[in-house]
Design a protein around this motif. Sequence first.
Motif, mmCIF file in Angstrom:
data_model
loop_
_atom_site.group_PDB
_atom_site.id
_atom_site.type_symbol
_atom_site.label_atom_id
_atom_site.label_comp_id
_atom_site.label_asym_id
_atom_site.label_seq_id
_atom_site.Cartn_x
_atom_site.Cartn_y
_atom_site.Cartn_z
ATOM 1 N N GLY A 340 0.829 -1.210 0.000
ATOM 2 C CA GLY A 340 0.000 0.000 0.000
ATOM 3 C C GLY A 340 0.859 1.253 0.000
ATOM 4 O O GLY A 340 0.637 2.180 -0.777
ATOM 5 N N GLU A 343 2.572 1.764 -3.420
ATOM 6 C CA GLU A 343 1.698 2.358 -4.427
ATOM 7 C C GLU A 343 1.476 3.857 -4.145
ATOM 8 O O GLU A 343 1.522 4.692 -5.048
ATOM 9 N N LEU A 344 1.250 4.148 -2.874
ATOM 10 C CA LEU A 344 0.988 5.541 -2.478
ATOM 11 C C LEU A 344 2.183 6.445 -2.787
ATOM 12 O O LEU A 344 2.037 7.508 -3.397
ATOM 13 N N SER A 347 2.640 6.946 -6.413
ATOM 14 C CA SER A 347 1.633 7.849 -6.978
ATOM 15 C C SER A 347 1.988 9.304 -6.686
ATOM 16 O O SER A 347 1.531 10.205 -7.369
ATOM 17 N N LEU A 348 2.810 9.525 -5.670
ATOM 18 C CA LEU A 348 3.241 10.889 -5.347
ATOM 19 C C LEU A 348 4.572 11.225 -6.026
ATOM 20 O O LEU A 348 5.147 12.268 -5.772
ATOM 21 N N VAL A 414 5.519 10.552 3.622
ATOM 22 C CA VAL A 414 4.348 10.898 2.810
ATOM 23 C C VAL A 414 4.093 12.401 2.901
ATOM 24 O O VAL A 414 3.874 13.075 1.890
ATOM 25 N N LEU A 417 6.488 14.220 0.753
ATOM 26 C CA LEU A 417 6.174 14.120 -0.681
ATOM 27 C C LEU A 417 5.002 15.006 -1.061
ATOM 28 O O LEU A 417 4.958 15.554 -2.165
ATOM 29 N N VAL A 418 4.045 15.140 -0.155
ATOM 30 C CA VAL A 418 2.899 16.007 -0.436
ATOM 31 C C VAL A 418 3.382 17.452 -0.611
ATOM 32 O O VAL A 418 2.828 18.217 -1.388
ATOM 33 N N THR A 500 -3.908 10.504 9.830
ATOM 34 C CA THR A 500 -3.902 9.512 8.761
ATOM 35 C C THR A 500 -3.572 8.161 9.376
ATOM 36 O O THR A 500 -2.554 7.992 10.042
ATOM 37 N N TYR A 502 -2.688 4.522 8.654
ATOM 38 C CA TYR A 502 -2.207 3.579 7.644
ATOM 39 C C TYR A 502 -2.300 2.181 8.230
ATOM 40 O O TYR A 502 -1.573 1.860 9.178
ATOM 41 N N GLU A 528 -8.201 10.199 7.919
ATOM 42 C CA GLU A 528 -8.166 9.569 6.613
ATOM 43 C C GLU A 528 -7.575 8.169 6.782
ATOM 44 O O GLU A 528 -6.555 8.003 7.452
ATOM 45 N N VAL A 529 -8.253 7.187 6.192
ATOM 46 C CA VAL A 529 -7.804 5.799 6.306
ATOM 47 C C VAL A 529 -7.128 5.396 4.999
ATOM 48 O O VAL A 529 -7.706 5.534 3.933
ATOM 49 N N VAL A 530 -5.886 4.935 5.102
ATOM 50 C CA VAL A 530 -5.119 4.571 3.909
ATOM 51 C C VAL A 530 -4.482 3.201 4.138
ATOM 52 O O VAL A 530 -3.950 2.933 5.224
#
Lengths: 544, 282
Positions: A340, A343-344, A347-348, A414, A417-418, A500, A502, A528-530
């Motif tokens: 997970g 992928e995350l 994607s960033l 994360v 990266l944001v 968040t 995870y 937020e659930v990741v």
Amino acid sequence: MTTPADRRAPAALDGDALARAFAGGASALEQQADAINAINVFPVPDGDTGTNMSSTAKAAANAARAAADRGAAAVLRAAADAALMAAKGNSGVILSQILTGLAAMPPAGTLDASAFAAGLERGRAAAYRLVSAPKEGTILTAISEAAHAAGVAADSGTSFEEALAGAVEGARSAVEHSPELLPVLKEAGVVDAGAEGLYVLLAGMLRALRGEPVSVAVEGGAIDPRWLAARQRLHEDGAVGYCTEFVLNAPSLDTADLRARLAEMGTSLLVTGEGAAARVHIHTDDPQPVFAYARTIGDVTQEKADDMQAQMDALVGRLDGAPPRAGTKIGVVAVAAGDGFGELLRSLGAVVVHGGQTMNPSAGEIARAIDATGAARVIVLPGNKNIVLAARQAAEAAQADVSVVPALSVPAGVAALVALNAEEPFDANVRAMEQAVAGIAAAEITHAVRTTTIDGRAIREGQAIGIVDGDLTVAEDSIEAAVHAAIGQMVARREAPLVTLYYGEEIDEAQAEAVANDIRARDACEVEVVRGGQPQYAYLIGVE
Amino acid sequence: MTVHVVTDSTADIPADIARELRIDVVPLTISFGDERYRDGIDLTADEFYERLALTKVLPTTSLPPPALFRYAYEHLSSRGDVVSVHLSHKFSGTVNTASSAAAEVAPDRISVVDSGSASMGLGLCVIAAARAARDGASREECARVAEETSRQVHVAVAFETLDFLRRGGRIGRATAFLGGMLRLKPILTVKDGETHPLSRARSRGKAIEELLSLATSFEEVSDIVVLHTTTPEDAERLAERARQARPDARFVVGRFGPVLGVHGGPGMLGIAVAAQDRRDEV
């Protein structure tokens, strides 16, 4: 030119003898890697010190062998260069620095006692420089003691072998005294793994030079090496399922009966031990019934269950990054475990190196990922404090201009990266990422794998624990309670916190959502659930 | 001589302010399938968003027919000079249509200015020019005020999604902010007539904080505009915080018009400030 007499007690080592010594040291470390891994000081399965030091030493030994006919200085240089690239984990990186110190000798065909002692001293200094807050009772103390003892021996005009024997004794003494210097070791009832690793390496080198068998008994190790050897063999043919291990304590243990019952529950069964304690190893698709059965017999400790398929997948696909993008001005490399997260982070825009707490990637792996970004300027997000040194080493080795932003958790990575904005200059991005990292609190929620005491806090094996920004501050009876306690600590003093959550491989989405709803109700914050898919940690939590 | 200020309906200037400053607004066209509406005349912003919530077909927008500019310019230039300030040519052909209409009607009495911006960024340039006109400035001075203001205007817009921008082909350099698995709120700005990525916020609350920081990061701020598409409470919340930080600034709080709404989508929230100096780098 060496004569047979020199070979028995050489005053100085030529390249060939030195390469032989390295081979012996690496081999000794390889044999003891699991035993060294097993002496964890932390209640999370953190132990890959043996594996990391062994793979670093092995790379050094291989390079040494290839350079054997070019003289001692060249052998040391080759060994150090290889170690720098192969170095994994803090202890591996420190070992590579020690070898680098040794290699900084004047060009010479042989290595004598005083050059060796001077080299160890340079290695000691380099190792201390590397660590921002050096702690005694660790590999640092072992190299200090080794360098000191080698120096004393060399000053009295001894041979190389005697200086090395001095170093071995110095390291051994440091191992023995490590629990007195580092209270956490004493609490856990073990000696320091990194110090042990250095001792095993030096002792293996000495034994190889003396023509003795290189296997070195581990100081303070409670595990029977025959058990470890047998387990090793079982793992050589690629198995699937969970490699499950535990220690069973019961007043009257019928090992024959235990063996018979367990044999129905899996393969590769191994039961050793006499009397009141048995150590069990079994490969099974579902470890829980095995543990449950064992608990009906007695007290189960040191339980662990590793997903072997995931381990194999991880080995095969460790460097699984986004394809290099032409014209990218700023590349980012992030280290994380879990599909997970992979992928995350991709994607960033990051190239992802798989790794984490118990699976430290080498400096070489990180350096290859840096190359894979195809960018001239690259930011590395280590995601774990045990990877910072390897990341720094990779940064120095890489062609690209590299900044390591100290994201010590994957949630912090994360957040960094944001904050990435390819429109902005590199330095502005480094600043923005450092700011993002500074502004996030992170927690790791997992089960304690042994009963121990950390910072004066008694922890029972199996209890849910929370490590908040690096400190173990939560011990509860359920994972959910540990999540709430950790979040309670993290949301305090924060305006409009965003949590968040995870969730790891052992948790499903519905469970995570239920926990999230509880947090929303209790703490009145956005959640937020990741899916992180990370091993070992039920939840990794970021609060910003 | 009297100077009349003209703009287009993408300036998102609230009707009462347009009336008060005598700003003439040339409407773009909104089409729901075969039905065509003049932006702000046949269809108000509120009606548009009500309709948008019910429709399956996404509406399209088109620039004003040249005849509308010719008509406005003929009418106004007979009574004075004209300064016509418009949406960046990089977003729309509106400013080119205006220029060719001006050349046909009265090239020596009409100045056409490309604001390099859109919506409230454009709106602030228009309002500044209209105030100058009201105070008796000449056509050249009014045009210069519009151009100067365009350099002093800073814009930040938070999006719930970039899908609408992408589908409309207006995403520009913000493509880097597409994708990702987190519910990121991209924040864009308009620089040199194009959208540029500014930052990404993890939550709506953090996005509002980011927008607010634009109002507080300058030494002197004369005007602040806050607009939204579908979230009046967020706009009020942001405006209230900005008022506390900037009690001396003039405020406009309103709604993005249909053209911006179509391209930005629901949940778009923006702030524009006219500032004399940067306090620090944003």
